[in-house]
Scaffold this motif. Structure first.
Motif, PDB file in Angstrom:
ATOM      1  N   THR A  96       0.806  -1.214   0.000  1.00  7.79           N
ATOM      2  CA  THR A  96       0.000   0.000   0.000  1.00  7.79           C
ATOM      3  C   THR A  96       0.842   1.268   0.000  1.00  7.79           C
ATOM      4  O   THR A  96       0.409   2.281  -0.519  1.00  7.79           O
ATOM      5  N   VAL A  97       2.041   1.205   0.573  1.00 10.92           N
ATOM      6  CA  VAL A  97       2.884   2.398   0.685  1.00 10.92           C
ATOM      7  C   VAL A  97       4.319   2.040   0.322  1.00 10.92           C
ATOM      8  O   VAL A  97       4.855   1.031   0.785  1.00 10.92           O
ATOM      9  N   LEU A  98       4.934   2.876  -0.519  1.00  6.75           N
ATOM     10  CA  LEU A  98       6.362   2.759  -0.817  1.00  6.75           C
ATOM     11  C   LEU A  98       7.003   4.118  -0.589  1.00  6.75           C
ATOM     12  O   LEU A  98       6.465   5.147  -0.999  1.00  6.75           O
ATOM     13  N   ARG A  99       8.152   4.096   0.058  1.00  2.00           N
ATOM     14  CA  ARG A  99       8.915   5.322   0.293  1.00  2.00           C
ATOM     15  C   ARG A  99      10.203   5.243  -0.517  1.00  2.00           C
ATOM     16  O   ARG A  99      10.958   4.282  -0.382  1.00  2.00           O
ATOM     17  N   VAL A 100      10.431   6.248  -1.340  1.00  2.00           N
ATOM     18  CA  VAL A 100      11.624   6.291  -2.176  1.00  2.00           C
ATOM     19  C   VAL A 100      12.457   7.482  -1.721  1.00  2.00           C
ATOM     20  O   VAL A 100      11.969   8.615  -1.673  1.00  2.00           O
ATOM     21  N   ILE A 101      13.714   7.204  -1.403  1.00  2.00           N
ATOM     22  CA  ILE A 101      14.638   8.271  -1.006  1.00  2.00           C
ATOM     23  C   ILE A 101      15.780   8.282  -2.008  1.00  2.00           C
ATOM     24  O   ILE A 101      16.491   7.279  -2.161  1.00  2.00           O
ATOM     25  N   LEU A 102      15.938   9.393  -2.677  1.00  2.00           N
ATOM     26  CA  LEU A 102      17.019   9.564  -3.648  1.00  2.00           C
ATOM     27  C   LEU A 102      18.037  10.521  -3.043  1.00  2.00           C
ATOM     28  O   LEU A 102      17.675  11.564  -2.506  1.00  2.00           O
ATOM     29  N   SER A 103      19.305  10.145  -3.126  1.00  2.00           N
ATOM     30  CA  SER A 103      20.335  10.991  -2.533  1.00  2.00           C
ATOM     31  C   SER A 103      21.617  10.917  -3.349  1.00  2.00           C
ATOM     32  O   SER A 103      21.753  10.101  -4.260  1.00  2.00           O
ATOM     33  N   VAL A 104      22.553  11.788  -2.989  1.00  2.60           N
ATOM     34  CA  VAL A 104      23.868  11.817  -3.626  1.00  2.60           C
ATOM     35  C   VAL A 104      24.907  11.632  -2.527  1.00  2.60           C
ATOM     36  O   VAL A 104      24.915  12.356  -1.536  1.00  2.60           O
ATOM     37  N   GLU A 105      25.772  10.621  -2.708  1.00  2.00           N
ATOM     38  CA  GLU A 105      26.847  10.355  -1.758  1.00  2.00           C
ATOM     39  C   GLU A 105      28.145  10.150  -2.527  1.00  2.00           C
ATOM     40  O   GLU A 105      28.248   9.220  -3.321  1.00  2.00           O
ATOM     41  N   ASN A 106      29.112  10.988  -2.288  1.00  2.00           N
ATOM     42  CA  ASN A 106      30.435  10.859  -2.917  1.00  2.00           C
ATOM     43  C   ASN A 106      30.342  10.670  -4.435  1.00  2.00           C
ATOM     44  O   ASN A 106      30.890   9.724  -4.994  1.00  2.00           O
ATOM     45  N   SER A 107      29.645  11.541  -5.094  1.00  3.05           N
ATOM     46  CA  SER A 107      29.431  11.561  -6.552  1.00  3.05           C
ATOM     47  C   SER A 107      28.682  10.344  -7.085  1.00  3.05           C
ATOM     48  O   SER A 107      28.684  10.087  -8.277  1.00  3.05           O
ATOM     49  N   ALA A 124      20.310   0.895  -4.225  1.00  3.51           N
ATOM     50  CA  ALA A 124      21.165   0.748  -5.398  1.00  3.51           C
ATOM     51  C   ALA A 124      21.927   2.050  -5.620  1.00  3.51           C
ATOM     52  O   ALA A 124      21.418   3.135  -5.347  1.00  3.51           O
ATOM     53  N   LYS A 125      23.155   1.910  -6.116  1.00  2.00           N
ATOM     54  CA  LYS A 125      24.015   3.071  -6.379  1.00  2.00           C
ATOM     55  C   LYS A 125      24.476   3.050  -7.827  1.00  2.00           C
ATOM     56  O   LYS A 125      24.678   1.991  -8.412  1.00  2.00           O
ATOM     57  N   ASN A 126      24.645   4.252  -8.382  1.00  2.00           N
ATOM     58  CA  ASN A 126      25.198   4.409  -9.713  1.00  2.00           C
ATOM     59  C   ASN A 126      25.657   5.857  -9.849  1.00  2.00           C
ATOM     60  O   ASN A 126      25.214   6.728  -9.108  1.00  2.00           O
ATOM     61  N   GLN A 127      26.517   6.103 -10.811  1.00  2.00           N
ATOM     62  CA  GLN A 127      26.980   7.472 -11.026  1.00  2.00           C
ATOM     63  C   GLN A 127      25.901   8.339 -11.666  1.00  2.00           C
ATOM     64  O   GLN A 127      25.969   9.558 -11.591  1.00  2.00           O
ATOM     65  N   VAL A 128      24.904   7.705 -12.278  1.00  2.00           N
ATOM     66  CA  VAL A 128      23.806   8.423 -12.911  1.00  2.00           C
ATOM     67  C   VAL A 128      22.516   8.051 -12.170  1.00  2.00           C
ATOM     68  O   VAL A 128      22.323   6.900 -11.778  1.00  2.00           O
ATOM     69  N   LEU A 129      21.623   9.030 -11.996  1.00  3.02           N
ATOM     70  CA  LEU A 129      20.435   8.824 -11.176  1.00  3.02           C
ATOM     71  C   LEU A 129      19.475   7.773 -11.735  1.00  3.02           C
ATOM     72  O   LEU A 129      19.052   6.864 -11.018  1.00  3.02           O
ATOM     73  N   TYR A 130      19.101   7.870 -12.992  1.00  2.00           N
ATOM     74  CA  TYR A 130      18.081   6.973 -13.543  1.00  2.00           C
ATOM     75  C   TYR A 130      18.503   5.496 -13.546  1.00  2.00           C
ATOM     76  O   TYR A 130      17.689   4.628 -13.214  1.00  2.00           O
ATOM     77  N   PRO A 131      19.745   5.163 -13.878  1.00  3.42           N
ATOM     78  CA  PRO A 131      20.146   3.756 -13.730  1.00  3.42           C
ATOM     79  C   PRO A 131      20.131   3.278 -12.275  1.00  3.42           C
ATOM     80  O   PRO A 131      19.849   2.110 -12.011  1.00  3.42           O
ATOM     81  N   ALA A 132      20.399   4.166 -11.340  1.00  8.46           N
ATOM     82  CA  ALA A 132      20.314   3.799  -9.920  1.00  8.46           C
ATOM     83  C   ALA A 132      18.874   3.461  -9.556  1.00  8.46           C
ATOM     84  O   ALA A 132      18.621   2.481  -8.848  1.00  8.46           O
ATOM     85  N   ILE A 133      17.927   4.241 -10.071  1.00  5.16           N
ATOM     86  CA  ILE A 133      16.510   3.964  -9.823  1.00  5.16           C
ATOM     87  C   ILE A 133      16.121   2.627 -10.455  1.00  5.16           C
ATOM     88  O   ILE A 133      15.442   1.809  -9.835  1.00  5.16           O
ATOM     89  N   ASP A 134      16.574   2.399 -11.693  1.00  8.12           N
ATOM     90  CA  ASP A 134      16.267   1.136 -12.382  1.00  8.12           C
ATOM     91  C   ASP A 134      16.799  -0.069 -11.607  1.00  8.12           C
ATOM     92  O   ASP A 134      16.110  -1.084 -11.463  1.00  8.12           O
ATOM     93  N   LYS A 135      18.036   0.039 -11.105  1.00  7.41           N
ATOM     94  CA  LYS A 135      18.618  -1.057 -10.320  1.00  7.41           C
ATOM     95  C   LYS A 135      17.815  -1.317  -9.049  1.00  7.41           C
ATOM     96  O   LYS A 135      17.573  -2.469  -8.680  1.00  7.41           O
TER      97      LYS A 135
END
Length: 119
Positions: free
Chosen positions: A35-46, A65-76
């Motif tokens: 019923t509820v999902l919490r998504v936290i997007l952040s930047v850590e050490n580039s 998940a971590k990646n140098q680019v935001l959208y692939p991090a979300i996909d992972k």
């Protein structure tokens, strides 16, 4: 399903929010009891970090998940979430099937010697 998207050291634009919601709608259609999902997007050490947390089948979960680019991090993160929830769903179904099988065995049609009728 309610999806909350927040950012830590990152501004959440409408495009980012729409992208996250679109990807998670597939999850919500497959796993309807969330019923509820919490998504936290952040930047850590580039590196961009995507963390998704929620509750499913009486268990709290969190994937990161971590990646140098935001959208692939979300996909992972969404891929990890899908895999995690599928394993929980499979384990739950297997446990439910085992419980039903045991209940069927307990209520089996055993015939006692006293109950047999001879004509």
């Amino acid at each position: 399903m309610q999806i909350t998207v927040s950012g830590h050291h990152l501004d959440i634009t409408d495009a980012i929010k729409e992208s996250v919601e679109k990807k998670l709608e597939k999850i919500s259609s497959r796993f309807s009891s969330i019923t509820v999902l919490r998504v936290i997007l952040s930047v850590e050490n580039s590196n961009h970090v995507a963390e998704i947390a929620g509750h499913y089948l009486h268990h709290d979960f969190s994937v990161t998940a971590k990646n140098q680019v935001l959208y692939p991090a979300i996909d992972k993160a969404v891929a990890k979430l899908n895999k995690h929830l599928a394993s929980k769903k499979g384990a739950s179904q297997a446990q439910r099937k085992q419980t039903i099988d045991v209940a069927d065995e307990d209520s089996g049609s055993e015939i006692d010697e006293e109950d047999t009728f001879v004509e």
